[in-house]
Design an enzyme around this catalytic site. Structure first.
Site, PDB file in Angstrom:
ATOM      1  N   ARG A  78       0.838  -1.205   0.000  1.00 48.83           N
ATOM      2  CA  ARG A  78       0.000   0.000   0.000  1.00 48.83           C
ATOM      3  C   ARG A  78       0.871   1.251   0.000  1.00 48.83           C
ATOM      4  NH1 ARG A  78      -0.156   4.390   3.298  1.00 48.83           N
ATOM      5  NH2 ARG A  78      -2.190   5.343   3.499  1.00 48.83           N
ATOM      6  N   HIS A  83       3.202   6.003  -2.220  1.00 46.82           N
ATOM      7  CA  HIS A  83       4.339   6.911  -2.079  1.00 46.82           C
ATOM      8  C   HIS A  83       5.451   6.689  -3.088  1.00 46.82           C
ATOM      9  CE1 HIS A  83       2.535   8.449   1.534  1.00 46.82           C
ATOM     10  NE2 HIS A  83       2.456   7.229   2.037  1.00 46.82           N
TER      11      HIS A  83
END
Length: 117
Positions: A78, A83
């Protein structure tokens, strides 16, 4: 079981079911997946939600680290999708879809069923 954890387990189940629906009636073909930007983004978004739900679950009750296999890796994926989006490997995501998602689905369904006893 805590109601919030149960809600997050259902969120995971819904996302897994949605990902599976993207391939319903079709052969899972990596090359077609790799070429379909909309499909890739939809899968990635569902993986983000799954990772966030797992993160919330293990933060609320650390016993779920052992009850959901690879929970930390799920959260890590995730984080990578969110990111380090420019470093996502289609091959890695495909491996998650074909090998790890079916196992996660079984675990989550089992946890949901246990909560209803």
């Amino acid at each position: 079981m805590d109601e919030r954890i149960l809600k997050w387990l259902f969120d995971i189940k819904i996302c897994v079911d949605e990902i599976e629906s993207f391939f319903k009636g079709k052969e899972k073909d990596f090359l077609k997946y790799k070429e379909n930007i909309m499909l890739k983004r939809a899968v990635e978004r569902n993986l983000e939600i799954i990772g966030e739900a797992v993160n919330r679950i293990i933060t609320r009750d650390c016993s779920f680290v052992e009850r959901i296999n690879n929970s930390r890796a799920i959260v890590g994926l995730r984080n990578q999708v969110i990111h380090a989006y420019d470093n996502i490997s289609d091959e890695n995501i495909w491996s998650v879809l074909t090998h790890h998602l079916p196992k996660l689905k079984l675990e989550v369904e089992k946890l949901i069923k246990e909560s209803q006893v």
